[in-house]
Scaffold this motif. Structure first.
Motif, PDB file in Angstrom:
ATOM      1  N   GLN A   1     -10.323   3.567  -8.486  1.00 21.66           N
ATOM      2  CA  GLN A   1      -8.923   2.776  -8.457  1.00 21.66           C
ATOM      3  C   GLN A   1      -8.250   3.237  -9.932  1.00 21.66           C
ATOM      4  N   THR A   2      -9.037   3.240 -11.059  1.00 22.81           N
ATOM      5  CA  THR A   2      -8.367   3.539 -12.296  1.00 22.81           C
ATOM      6  C   THR A   2      -8.603   4.864 -12.871  1.00 22.81           C
ATOM      7  N   ILE A   3      -9.813   5.653 -12.742  1.00 23.41           N
ATOM      8  CA  ILE A   3     -10.329   6.731 -13.522  1.00 23.41           C
ATOM      9  C   ILE A   3      -9.406   8.004 -13.151  1.00 23.41           C
ATOM     10  N   VAL A   4      -8.687   7.961 -11.938  1.00 25.48           N
ATOM     11  CA  VAL A   4      -8.139   9.006 -11.486  1.00 25.48           C
ATOM     12  C   VAL A   4      -6.827   9.140 -12.247  1.00 25.48           C
ATOM     13  N   ALA A   5      -6.343   8.106 -12.706  1.00 24.52           N
ATOM     14  CA  ALA A   5      -4.943   8.236 -13.019  1.00 24.52           C
ATOM     15  C   ALA A   5      -4.489   9.034 -14.190  1.00 24.52           C
ATOM     16  N   THR A   6      -5.462   8.880 -15.037  1.00 23.93           N
ATOM     17  CA  THR A   6      -5.264   9.863 -16.403  1.00 23.93           C
ATOM     18  C   THR A   6      -5.984  11.553 -16.266  1.00 23.93           C
ATOM     19  N   ALA A   7      -6.310  11.571 -15.046  1.00 24.82           N
ATOM     20  CA  ALA A   7      -6.545  12.917 -14.724  1.00 24.82           C
ATOM     21  C   ALA A   7      -5.355  13.610 -13.772  1.00 24.82           C
ATOM     22  N   LEU A   8      -4.494  12.803 -13.358  1.00 25.37           N
ATOM     23  CA  LEU A   8      -3.575  13.186 -12.374  1.00 25.37           C
ATOM     24  C   LEU A   8      -2.705  14.344 -12.665  1.00 25.37           C
TER      25      LEU A   8
ATOM     26  N   ALA B   1     -14.814  -4.212 -16.580  1.00 21.78           N
ATOM     27  CA  ALA B   1     -15.213  -3.011 -17.091  1.00 21.78           C
ATOM     28  C   ALA B   1     -14.488  -1.582 -16.610  1.00 21.78           C
ATOM     29  N   SER B   2     -14.162  -1.804 -15.186  1.00 20.99           N
ATOM     30  CA  SER B   2     -13.783  -0.534 -14.744  1.00 20.99           C
ATOM     31  C   SER B   2     -12.305  -0.571 -14.771  1.00 20.99           C
ATOM     32  N   SER B   3     -11.467  -1.361 -15.296  1.00 22.52           N
ATOM     33  CA  SER B   3     -10.203  -1.509 -15.913  1.00 22.52           C
ATOM     34  C   SER B   3     -10.080  -0.671 -17.146  1.00 22.52           C
ATOM     35  N   VAL B   4     -11.260  -1.143 -18.103  1.00 23.27           N
ATOM     36  CA  VAL B   4     -11.093  -0.467 -19.356  1.00 23.27           C
ATOM     37  C   VAL B   4     -11.752   0.989 -19.398  1.00 23.27           C
ATOM     38  N   ILE B   5     -12.950   1.090 -18.698  1.00 21.79           N
ATOM     39  CA  ILE B   5     -13.791   2.312 -18.699  1.00 21.79           C
ATOM     40  C   ILE B   5     -13.040   3.376 -17.805  1.00 21.79           C
ATOM     41  N   GLY B   6     -12.096   3.052 -16.887  1.00 23.33           N
ATOM     42  CA  GLY B   6     -11.643   4.049 -15.936  1.00 23.33           C
ATOM     43  C   GLY B   6     -10.774   4.930 -16.735  1.00 23.33           C
ATOM     44  N   PRO B   7      -9.686   4.668 -17.592  1.00 22.71           N
ATOM     45  CA  PRO B   7      -8.961   5.376 -17.933  1.00 22.71           C
ATOM     46  C   PRO B   7      -9.348   6.450 -18.919  1.00 22.71           C
ATOM     47  N   LEU B   8     -10.256   5.374 -19.734  1.00 20.70           N
ATOM     48  CA  LEU B   8     -11.286   6.024 -20.987  1.00 20.70           C
ATOM     49  C   LEU B   8     -11.935   7.507 -20.448  1.00 20.70           C
TER      50      LEU B   8
ATOM     51  N   GLY C   1       1.615  -6.681  -9.005  1.00 17.56           N
ATOM     52  CA  GLY C   1       3.253  -6.661  -9.447  1.00 17.56           C
ATOM     53  C   GLY C   1       3.357  -6.776 -10.709  1.00 17.56           C
ATOM     54  N   VAL C   2       2.713  -7.924 -11.492  1.00 19.85           N
ATOM     55  CA  VAL C   2       2.921  -7.828 -12.832  1.00 19.85           C
ATOM     56  C   VAL C   2       2.334  -7.216 -14.122  1.00 19.85           C
ATOM     57  N   ILE C   3       0.832  -7.216 -13.601  1.00 20.74           N
ATOM     58  CA  ILE C   3       0.077  -6.684 -14.840  1.00 20.74           C
ATOM     59  C   ILE C   3       0.408  -5.055 -14.857  1.00 20.74           C
ATOM     60  N   ILE C   4       0.583  -4.442 -13.797  1.00 18.88           N
ATOM     61  CA  ILE C   4       0.954  -3.022 -13.749  1.00 18.88           C
ATOM     62  C   ILE C   4       2.112  -2.502 -14.893  1.00 18.88           C
TER      63      ILE C   4
ATOM     64  N   SER D   1       1.803  11.636  -5.700  1.00 14.39           N
ATOM     65  CA  SER D   1       1.424  10.131  -5.293  1.00 14.39           C
ATOM     66  C   SER D   1       0.503   9.880  -4.149  1.00 14.39           C
ATOM     67  N   TRP D   2       0.337  10.832  -3.491  1.00 13.50           N
ATOM     68  CA  TRP D   2      -0.542  10.649  -2.344  1.00 13.50           C
ATOM     69  C   TRP D   2      -1.986  10.784  -2.665  1.00 13.50           C
ATOM     70  N   VAL D   3      -2.375  11.252  -3.679  1.00  6.99           N
ATOM     71  CA  VAL D   3      -3.921  11.196  -4.184  1.00  6.99           C
ATOM     72  C   VAL D   3      -4.329   9.846  -4.307  1.00  6.99           C
ATOM     73  N   VAL D   4      -3.423   8.876  -4.724  1.00  7.63           N
ATOM     74  CA  VAL D   4      -3.431   7.273  -5.079  1.00  7.63           C
ATOM     75  C   VAL D   4      -3.260   6.691  -3.696  1.00  7.63           C
TER      76      VAL D   4
END
Length: 537
Positions: free
Chosen positions: A42-49, A160-167, A296-299, A63-66
Motif C-alpha cells: 500500500q505504500t511501497i508503490v507510491a514513490t515508484a509511480l 514498519a510498512s509505513s516507514v519502510i515502504g516509501p524508502l 482522511g486526516v493522516i494522508i 491512479s488506477w495502479v492504486v
C-alpha cells in the motif's frame, strides 16, 4: 525431589507455557510476514509511480495502479473471512499468499499500464486474504484474554510498512528497477508459506457448504460503486456530475439488494444476525469513523511537511515516525493491560479522546510551527489510534462464535477501509474547496495563473520554482485549507468517542475458541457465562 511434587508440577506447567508461547511467536512471525506483504504494497508503490508512468507510457491511468489494488482488496475482504469460516483458515491464508505472489510477479513483468493495473487487482485479491486471515488465525490460536500481549506485534507491522515502504520504493526505483518493488515480495512470501505449512495446525471441519455467490456479487458491485464515487468525486468528475450521481444510485440499489439477498442466503457473506450483537455493530461503527479520520486526516500530514516546510518525500516519511511510535507504544501498553485486567472498554474511550485532542492540535499547526512541536502533535494522534484500533478487533472476536470468527474479523477490516475511502473523499473535497477560496486571498490575480493547486500539491518540487512572494502566498493558503480539514476531523473523532461509551464489556474468554454447535452468535447472557447452548431457540 519426590518431597516437592507441587514444585515439579509447577515447573512442568511453566515449561509447557513457555513452549506454547514460543510456538505462538513462530506462528505470529509468519502471520506478520503475510500482513507485512499486504501493508507494504500500500505504500511501497507510491514513490515508484512517476517512474512507472514514464516507463510504461501511461500517465493518464496512473491512479488506477492504486485504485485497482484498493478495490479488489476491499471487495474480497468479507469473502475471505467467510470462506475461512467455511473451509478452514490455514489453506485460505496459504492461497492468499500464492495469489498475492502471483500478482506480484506478473506486476513486475508488466509491459504496459493496462497489464499492470490488471495484475495489481490480482495482488489486491490476495492482500484482502492476508489482512483478514492473519487476524482471524490469531483468534483461533490465542484466547481473547491472552491476545492483548500480541497486539503490539501487529501494530509494528503497520508502523514498519509505513516507514519502510516509501524508502524501499525510492531505493529500488533509483538503484535497481521499479520492477523490484514487486519482486521483493517473493522471498518474504515464500518464507511465510514455509513457516505456516510447518507450524500452524488448525482443526478442520468437513461439512457441505453453499457459497453465497449472489451476495458476494452484489456486495462487490456496491463496494466498487462506493469506491469509484470516493475516488472520482471532486477530482475526475464534479460531485454533481451524472457519472457520480449514477454511481451513488447504483451503490444504494445494490446495498438494498444485498441486504435482501442475505436474509434468504444459507451461508450469507455477512450474516445479518451479527448486527444484533451490540459489540459487533457498535465496534464496526466506531471502526468506520476511525478509518474516516485515520486515512482522511493522516494522508495530509506528509503534504503539510512537504509543502509548508519543504521536506522531501523521503524525509517527510521519516518525519512521520512520531505518529508511528505513538501507535506502537499504546498498541503494546493497551494490549498488555487488556491481558492483565481482562477488560477492554476503557481503552477505546481513552483512545478516541486522545485522538480527538491530537487532531485538534494538528489544526493549530502553522508555517512557523517547529518540527519538535508538530512531532508531539503527531505522537498524540498515533497514541490515540493505538489505544483503540486493535482493541476493537479483540472485542468483536470475543463476542462471536468460532464459526463466524473470520466473518466478524473481516467485517472489522472492511468497515474501517470503507470509512477510510469516505474520509479521503470528503476531506479531500473540503481541502480542494477551501484551497480554491483561499488562493485569491493570498495571491494577486496576476499570480493565480502561475499556481494550479492540484499540480503543486501533488508535486511540491514545482513549488520551489515559483517566485518567493508567490510561494509564500501559496503556503499560507495551503496551511489555512489544511486547518479546515483537521477541524472537520475533530467532530468525526468526537462521534467515535461518544459511541465507545455504548460498547458492552463482555468478560474476555480464557479459551481460544467459542464453541457453538448450532453455528449461531451468542447473546449477551451466553457470552458473559462463557458457555454456548447446543441447540437453537
Amino acid at each position: 525431589m519426590a518431597e516437592h511434587p507441587d514444585l515439579e508440577d509447577q515447573a512442568v506447567a511453566d515449561e509447557a507455557g513457555r513452549a506454547e508461547h514460543r510456538r505462538i511467536l513462530i506462528i505470529l512471525g509468519a502471520l506478520m510476514l503475510g500482513m507485512f506483504l499486504a501493508a507494504l504494497d500500500q505504500t511501497i508503490v507510491a514513490t515508484a509511480l512517476p517512474t512507472i508512468a514514464g516507463d510504461l507510457h501511461g500517465l493518464n491511468h496512473l491512479s488506477w495502479v492504486v485504485t485497482a489494488y484498493l478495490l479488489t482488496s476491499t471487495i474480497s475482504t468479507p469473502l475471505w473471512g467467510k470462506l475461512g469460516d467455511l473451509y478452514g483458515r490455514k489453506k485460505l491464508f496459504q492461497a492468499a499468499i500464492v495469489i498475492f505472489l502471483a500478482g506480484s510477479v506478473l506486476s513486475g513483468l508488466s509491459q504496459d499500464m493496462l497489464e499492470l493495473i490488471a495484475f495489481r487487482a490480482v495482488q489486491g485479491v490476495g492482500a484482502g486474504g492476508l489482512m483478514v486471515g492473519a487476524q482471524a488465525i490469531i483468534g483461533d490460536v490465542v484466547s481473547p484474554r491472552q491476545r492483548g500481549r500480541y497486539m503490539g506485534y501487529f501494530g509494528a507491522v503497520f508502523g514498519a510498512s509505513s516507514v519502510i515502504g516509501p524508502l524501499a520504493g525510492g531505493f529500488f526505483t533509483q538503484h535497481l528497477s521499479w520492477r523490484w518493488v514487486f519482486y521483493i515480495n517473493l522471498p518474504i512470501g515464500i518464507v511465510a508459506l514455509a513457516v505456516i505449512a510447518a507450524v500452524l495446525h488448525l482443526p478442520v471441519t468437513r461439512t457441505r457448504h453453499a457459497i453465497d455467490f449472489l451476495g458476494a456479487s452484489l456486495l462487490g458491485g456496491a463496494v466498487t460503486a462506493v469506491i469509484l464515487v470516493t475516488t472520482w468525486g471532486g477530482t475526475t468528475y464534479p460531485w454533481t456530475s451524472p457519472t457520480i450521481l449514477a454511481l451513488e444510485a447504483v451503490a444504494a440499489v445494490l446495498i438494498g439488494m444485498f441486504v435482501w439477498a442475505e436474509r434468504g442466503a444459507a451461508e450469507p457473506i455477512i450474516p445479518l444476525n451479527l448486527f444484533r450483537i451490540s459489540v459487533f455493530s457498535v465496534s464496526n461503527a466506531i471502526g468506520f469513523l476511525i478509518g474516516f479520520v485515520m486515512f482522511g486526516v493522516i494522508i495530509y500530514i506528509p503534504l503539510y511537511l512537504q509543502t509548508v516546510h519543504g521536506a522531501s518525500p523521503t524525509s517527510s516519511g521519516l518525519q512521520l515516525l512520531p505518529l508511528i511510535l505513538g501507535m506502537l507504544c499504546t498498541f503494546i501498553i493497551s494490549g498488555r493491560l487488556v491481558t492483565k485486567q481482562g477488560r477492554y472498554k476503557l481503552f477505546p474511550i481513552l483512545g478516541t479522546a486522545v485522538m480527538t485532542v491530537g487532531i485538534y492540535l494538528l489544526s493549530l499547526m502553522t508555517p512557523s510551527t517547529g518540527l519538535p512541536l508538530s512531532s508531539f502533535y503527531m505522537f498524540v494522534v498515533g497514541a490515540g489510534i493505538g489505544l483503540v484500533m486493535q482493541v476493537l478487533v479483540v472485542a468483536v472476536q470475543n463476542a462471536v462464535p468460532r464459526s463466524q470468527l473470520g466473518t466478524a474479523t473481516s467485517s472489522a477490516t472492511f468497515f474501517r477501509t470503507i470509512g477510510g475511502s469516505f474520509g479521503v473523499a470528503v476531506l479531500g473535497a473540503i481541502f480542494n474547496s477551501r484551497l480554491a477560496d483561499n488562493l485569491p486571498k493570498y495571491l494577486p490575480a496576476s499570480a493565480l495563473g502561475e499556481v494550479h493547486g492540484s499540480n503543486i500539491t501533488a508535486s511540491p518540487a514545482q513549488l520551489d520554482a515559483l517566485p518567493p512572494a508567490v510561494r509564500h502566498g501559496f503556503v499560507l493558503a495551503f496551511n489555512d485549507s489544511l486547518h479546515a480539514v483537521f477541524l472537520v476531523g475533530v467532530p468525526i473523532s468526537l462521534a467515535a468517542f461518544v459511541l465507545t461509551w455504548f460498547i458492552k464489556e463482555l468478560p474476555l474468554r480464557d479459551r481460544a475458541y467459542v464453541v457453538d454447535d448450532a453455528g449461531r452468535a451468542p447473546d449477551t447472557r451466553e457470552a458473559i457465562e462463557g458457555t454456548m447452548s447446543p441447540g437453537g431457540r
